[in-house]
Motif scaffolding. Structure first.
Motif, PDB file in Angstrom:
ATOM      1  N   ARG A   1     -24.718   1.155  42.599  1.00 35.17           N
ATOM      2  CA  ARG A   1     -24.282   2.548  42.453  1.00 35.17           C
ATOM      3  C   ARG A   1     -25.311   3.491  43.078  1.00 35.17           C
ATOM      4  NH1 ARG A   1     -24.083   6.937  38.821  1.00 35.17           N
ATOM      5  NH2 ARG A   1     -25.790   6.060  37.610  1.00 35.17           N
ATOM      6  N   GLY A   2     -26.604   3.194  42.833  1.00 34.16           N
ATOM      7  CA  GLY A   2     -27.646   4.028  43.417  1.00 34.16           C
ATOM      8  C   GLY A   2     -27.630   3.982  44.942  1.00 34.16           C
ATOM      9  N   MET A   3     -27.487   2.792  45.485  1.00 32.97           N
ATOM     10  CA  MET A   3     -27.427   2.658  46.937  1.00 32.97           C
ATOM     11  C   MET A   3     -26.192   3.370  47.487  1.00 32.97           C
ATOM     12  SD  MET A   3     -28.719   1.548  49.791  1.00 32.97           S
ATOM     13  CE  MET A   3     -29.743   0.064  49.714  1.00 32.97           C
ATOM     14  N   GLY A   4     -25.065   3.229  46.790  1.00 37.25           N
ATOM     15  CA  GLY A   4     -23.851   3.904  47.230  1.00 37.25           C
ATOM     16  C   GLY A   4     -24.022   5.411  47.277  1.00 37.25           C
ATOM     17  N   ASN A   5     -24.627   5.985  46.238  1.00 38.84           N
ATOM     18  CA  ASN A   5     -24.845   7.431  46.221  1.00 38.84           C
ATOM     19  C   ASN A   5     -25.756   7.876  47.367  1.00 38.84           C
ATOM     20  OD1 ASN A   5     -23.212   7.941  44.005  1.00 38.84           O
ATOM     21  ND2 ASN A   5     -24.874   7.713  42.529  1.00 38.84           N
ATOM     22  N   VAL A   6     -26.765   7.061  47.648  1.00 37.91           N
ATOM     23  CA  VAL A   6     -27.660   7.379  48.763  1.00 37.91           C
ATOM     24  C   VAL A   6     -26.895   7.346  50.085  1.00 37.91           C
ATOM     25  CG1 VAL A   6     -29.620   6.523  50.092  1.00 37.91           C
ATOM     26  CG2 VAL A   6     -29.784   6.674  47.608  1.00 37.91           C
ATOM     27  N   LEU A   7     -26.045   6.343  50.259  1.00 34.98           N
ATOM     28  CA  LEU A   7     -25.274   6.241  51.500  1.00 34.98           C
ATOM     29  C   LEU A   7     -24.313   7.422  51.665  1.00 34.98           C
ATOM     30  CD1 LEU A   7     -24.606   2.402  51.443  1.00 34.98           C
ATOM     31  CD2 LEU A   7     -26.008   3.638  53.110  1.00 34.98           C
ATOM     32  N   VAL A   8     -23.765   7.912  50.546  1.00 34.92           N
ATOM     33  CA  VAL A   8     -22.941   9.119  50.629  1.00 34.92           C
ATOM     34  C   VAL A   8     -23.783  10.280  51.143  1.00 34.92           C
ATOM     35  CG1 VAL A   8     -21.605  10.812  49.317  1.00 34.92           C
ATOM     36  CG2 VAL A   8     -21.329   8.386  48.836  1.00 34.92           C
ATOM     37  N   SER A   9     -24.989  10.412  50.623  1.00 33.80           N
ATOM     38  CA  SER A   9     -25.854  11.520  51.045  1.00 33.80           C
ATOM     39  C   SER A   9     -26.247  11.396  52.508  1.00 33.80           C
ATOM     40  CB  SER A   9     -27.106  11.590  50.167  1.00 33.80           C
ATOM     41  OG  SER A   9     -27.999  10.542  50.475  1.00 33.80           O
ATOM     42  N   LEU A  10     -26.250  10.173  53.026  1.00 29.74           N
ATOM     43  CA  LEU A  10     -26.576   9.939  54.434  1.00 29.74           C
ATOM     44  C   LEU A  10     -25.331  10.003  55.322  1.00 29.74           C
ATOM     45  CD1 LEU A  10     -29.112   6.991  53.970  1.00 29.74           C
ATOM     46  CD2 LEU A  10     -29.649   9.331  54.702  1.00 29.74           C
ATOM     47  N   ASP A  11     -24.218  10.449  54.735  1.00 26.02           N
ATOM     48  CA  ASP A  11     -22.948  10.586  55.458  1.00 26.02           C
ATOM     49  C   ASP A  11     -22.472   9.239  56.003  1.00 26.02           C
ATOM     50  OD1 ASP A  11     -20.747  12.063  56.246  1.00 26.02           O
ATOM     51  OD2 ASP A  11     -21.565  12.498  58.227  1.00 26.02           O
ATOM     52  N   ARG A  12     -22.564   8.226  55.148  1.00 28.11           N
ATOM     53  CA  ARG A  12     -22.067   6.886  55.483  1.00 28.11           C
ATOM     54  C   ARG A  12     -21.098   6.443  54.388  1.00 28.11           C
ATOM     55  NH1 ARG A  12     -27.920   4.290  56.447  1.00 28.11           N
ATOM     56  NH2 ARG A  12     -26.776   2.307  56.433  1.00 28.11           N
ATOM     57  N   PRO A  13     -19.972   7.168  54.259  1.00 21.65           N
ATOM     58  CA  PRO A  13     -19.097   6.941  53.110  1.00 21.65           C
ATOM     59  C   PRO A  13     -18.430   5.577  53.077  1.00 21.65           C
ATOM     60  CG  PRO A  13     -18.076   8.454  54.680  1.00 21.65           C
ATOM     61  CD  PRO A  13     -19.492   8.267  55.113  1.00 21.65           C
ATOM     62  N   GLN A  14     -18.101   5.019  54.229  1.00 19.68           N
ATOM     63  CA  GLN A  14     -17.455   3.704  54.226  1.00 19.68           C
ATOM     64  C   GLN A  14     -18.405   2.636  53.685  1.00 19.68           C
ATOM     65  OE1 GLN A  14     -14.424   2.987  54.601  1.00 19.68           O
ATOM     66  NE2 GLN A  14     -13.465   4.603  55.793  1.00 19.68           N
ATOM     67  N   GLU A  15     -19.671   2.708  54.063  1.00 21.13           N
ATOM     68  CA  GLU A  15     -20.655   1.770  53.524  1.00 21.13           C
ATOM     69  C   GLU A  15     -20.854   1.999  52.032  1.00 21.13           C
ATOM     70  OE1 GLU A  15     -24.248   1.235  56.103  1.00 21.13           O
ATOM     71  OE2 GLU A  15     -23.185   2.718  57.335  1.00 21.13           O
ATOM     72  N   ALA A  16     -20.852   3.259  51.622  1.00 20.41           N
ATOM     73  CA  ALA A  16     -20.987   3.571  50.198  1.00 20.41           C
ATOM     74  C   ALA A  16     -19.815   2.993  49.414  1.00 20.41           C
ATOM     75  CB  ALA A  16     -21.059   5.081  50.008  1.00 20.41           C
ATOM     76  N   LEU A  17     -18.619   3.134  49.961  1.00 17.82           N
ATOM     77  CA  LEU A  17     -17.429   2.625  49.275  1.00 17.82           C
ATOM     78  C   LEU A  17     -17.551   1.134  49.016  1.00 17.82           C
ATOM     79  CD1 LEU A  17     -14.564   3.113  48.212  1.00 17.82           C
ATOM     80  CD2 LEU A  17     -13.726   2.789  50.543  1.00 17.82           C
ATOM     81  N   ALA A  18     -18.076   0.391  49.968  1.00 20.75           N
ATOM     82  CA  ALA A  18     -18.244  -1.049  49.779  1.00 20.75           C
ATOM     83  C   ALA A  18     -19.186  -1.345  48.608  1.00 20.75           C
ATOM     84  CB  ALA A  18     -18.767  -1.684  51.066  1.00 20.75           C
TER      85      ALA A  18
ATOM     86  N   ASN B   1     -16.287  -1.562  33.180  1.00 20.00           N
ATOM     87  CA  ASN B   1     -16.172  -0.614  32.067  1.00 20.00           C
ATOM     88  C   ASN B   1     -17.192   0.515  32.148  1.00 20.00           C
ATOM     89  OD1 ASN B   1     -14.025  -1.998  30.717  1.00 20.00           O
ATOM     90  ND2 ASN B   1     -15.514  -3.534  30.031  1.00 20.00           N
ATOM     91  N   ASP B   2     -17.793   0.705  33.306  1.00 21.38           N
ATOM     92  CA  ASP B   2     -18.780   1.781  33.478  1.00 21.38           C
ATOM     93  C   ASP B   2     -18.085   2.986  34.106  1.00 21.38           C
ATOM     94  OD1 ASP B   2     -20.849   3.490  34.129  1.00 21.38           O
ATOM     95  OD2 ASP B   2     -22.173   1.907  34.871  1.00 21.38           O
ATOM     96  N   PRO B   3     -17.868   4.055  33.349  1.00 17.96           N
ATOM     97  CA  PRO B   3     -17.157   5.209  33.907  1.00 17.96           C
ATOM     98  C   PRO B   3     -17.883   5.861  35.065  1.00 17.96           C
ATOM     99  CG  PRO B   3     -18.110   5.770  31.780  1.00 17.96           C
ATOM    100  CD  PRO B   3     -18.274   4.283  31.947  1.00 17.96           C
ATOM    101  N   ARG B   4     -19.207   5.711  35.127  1.00 21.49           N
ATOM    102  CA  ARG B   4     -19.963   6.329  36.221  1.00 21.49           C
ATOM    103  C   ARG B   4     -19.564   5.737  37.572  1.00 21.49           C
ATOM    104  NH1 ARG B   4     -25.854   4.986  34.711  1.00 21.49           N
ATOM    105  NH2 ARG B   4     -24.763   2.994  34.426  1.00 21.49           N
ATOM    106  N   ILE B   5     -19.203   4.464  37.582  1.00 21.41           N
ATOM    107  CA  ILE B   5     -18.813   3.837  38.835  1.00 21.41           C
ATOM    108  C   ILE B   5     -17.466   4.371  39.300  1.00 21.41           C
ATOM    109  CG2 ILE B   5     -18.209   1.640  39.921  1.00 21.41           C
ATOM    110  CD1 ILE B   5     -20.337   0.348  38.052  1.00 21.41           C
ATOM    111  N   TYR B   6     -16.550   4.597  38.366  1.00 17.12           N
ATOM    112  CA  TYR B   6     -15.267   5.187  38.735  1.00 17.12           C
ATOM    113  C   TYR B   6     -15.479   6.602  39.278  1.00 17.12           C
ATOM    114  CZ  TYR B   6     -13.072   1.217  36.485  1.00 17.12           C
ATOM    115  OH  TYR B   6     -12.681  -0.060  36.167  1.00 17.12           O
ATOM    116  N   ASN B   7     -16.441   7.304  38.689  1.00 13.25           N
ATOM    117  CA  ASN B   7     -16.771   8.631  39.190  1.00 13.25           C
ATOM    118  C   ASN B   7     -17.301   8.554  40.621  1.00 13.25           C
ATOM    119  OD1 ASN B   7     -17.237  11.555  38.549  1.00 13.25           O
ATOM    120  ND2 ASN B   7     -19.315  10.969  39.113  1.00 13.25           N
ATOM    121  N   SER B   8     -18.199   7.600  40.867  1.00 19.05           N
ATOM    122  CA  SER B   8     -18.756   7.444  42.209  1.00 19.05           C
ATOM    123  C   SER B   8     -17.675   7.069  43.216  1.00 19.05           C
ATOM    124  CB  SER B   8     -19.852   6.374  42.191  1.00 19.05           C
ATOM    125  OG  SER B   8     -20.969   6.797  41.435  1.00 19.05           O
ATOM    126  N   LEU B   9     -16.749   6.205  42.816  1.00 13.76           N
ATOM    127  CA  LEU B   9     -15.633   5.858  43.700  1.00 13.76           C
ATOM    128  C   LEU B   9     -14.797   7.091  44.025  1.00 13.76           C
ATOM    129  CD1 LEU B   9     -14.671   2.469  42.054  1.00 13.76           C
ATOM    130  CD2 LEU B   9     -15.157   2.753  44.491  1.00 13.76           C
TER     131      LEU B   9
END
Length: 207
Positions: free
Chosen positions: A32-49, A60-68
């Protein structure tokens, strides 16, 4: 990694998260942390993975659904984003972050009535803060309800700031849908309206 991300040091945060993922490729916090960083780096497809793997290992982690939801909003896939926010709310009913982001995502998709209903509920929550209220004002403004936007804005802002925001909402309304969505685009942990000259900027809360 998390501390560096909070400081806005995205490159350094990525370098910190990568060794954790080398050791534990399915660690949901690191994903999740890496995904958020990739979003900030404008790499959304990599973040989505990253987020999709995290969701599989920690369903069951709602934060991950939020990040998605955040990354799909970044990709202008608002219907898909809303499905994830709703799934997170099934796990964590009344979660202000998810409510806030669902409401803003609906507004990005032009579904103002539903967006306002959700953001009014969030703003009425005892735990709501100025940002929740100013997001509600933003969506009132985007929907053309300037009087209601001003009324909500005055709860937290002085009159000059309220009038500045009203002019800003008119500017956003004049944009084409795609340009408006880009202006209220996604950043690492939140959807952010470009800086308006107000003490409280209207922003989603996307942690």
């Amino acid at each position: 990694g998390g501390a560096l991300a909070e400081l806005g040091a995205a490159g350094e945060a990525q370098a910190a998260f990568q060794p954790a993922l080398n050791l534990q490729p399915e660690n949901p916090e690191a994903l999740r942390g890496m995904g958020n960083v990739l979003v900030s780096l404008d790499r959304p497809q990599e973040a989505l993975a990253q987020f999709e793997i995290a969701q599989r290992v920690a369903p069951n982690d709602p934060r991950i659904y939020n990040s998605l939801g955040v990354v799909l909003d970044k990709l202008a896939m608002h219907d898909g984003a809303q499905q994830y926010y709703r799934a997170g709310l099934e796990i964590s009913p009344g979660n202000l972050t998810l409510q806030n982001n669902l409401g803003l995502s609906l507004a990005l998709g032009g579904k103002f009535n539903e967006a306002l209903a959700i953001l009014r509920q969030a703003a009425a929550n005892p735990g709501a803060n100025a940002r929740n209220r100013q997001n509600l004002a933003l969506v009132y403004g985007l929907s053309g309800s300037q009087e209601q936007a001003a009324q909500i804005g005055r709860i937290d802002l002085d009159e000059a700031s309220v009038q500045s925001n009203l002019a800003y909402y008119e500017l956003l309304r004049a944009l084409a849908d795609q340009s408006r969505a880009a202006a209220i685009g996604a950043t690492p942990g939140r959807l952010a309206v470009p800086t308006a000259p107000t003490p409280v900027q209207a922003q989603p809360i996307k942690r």
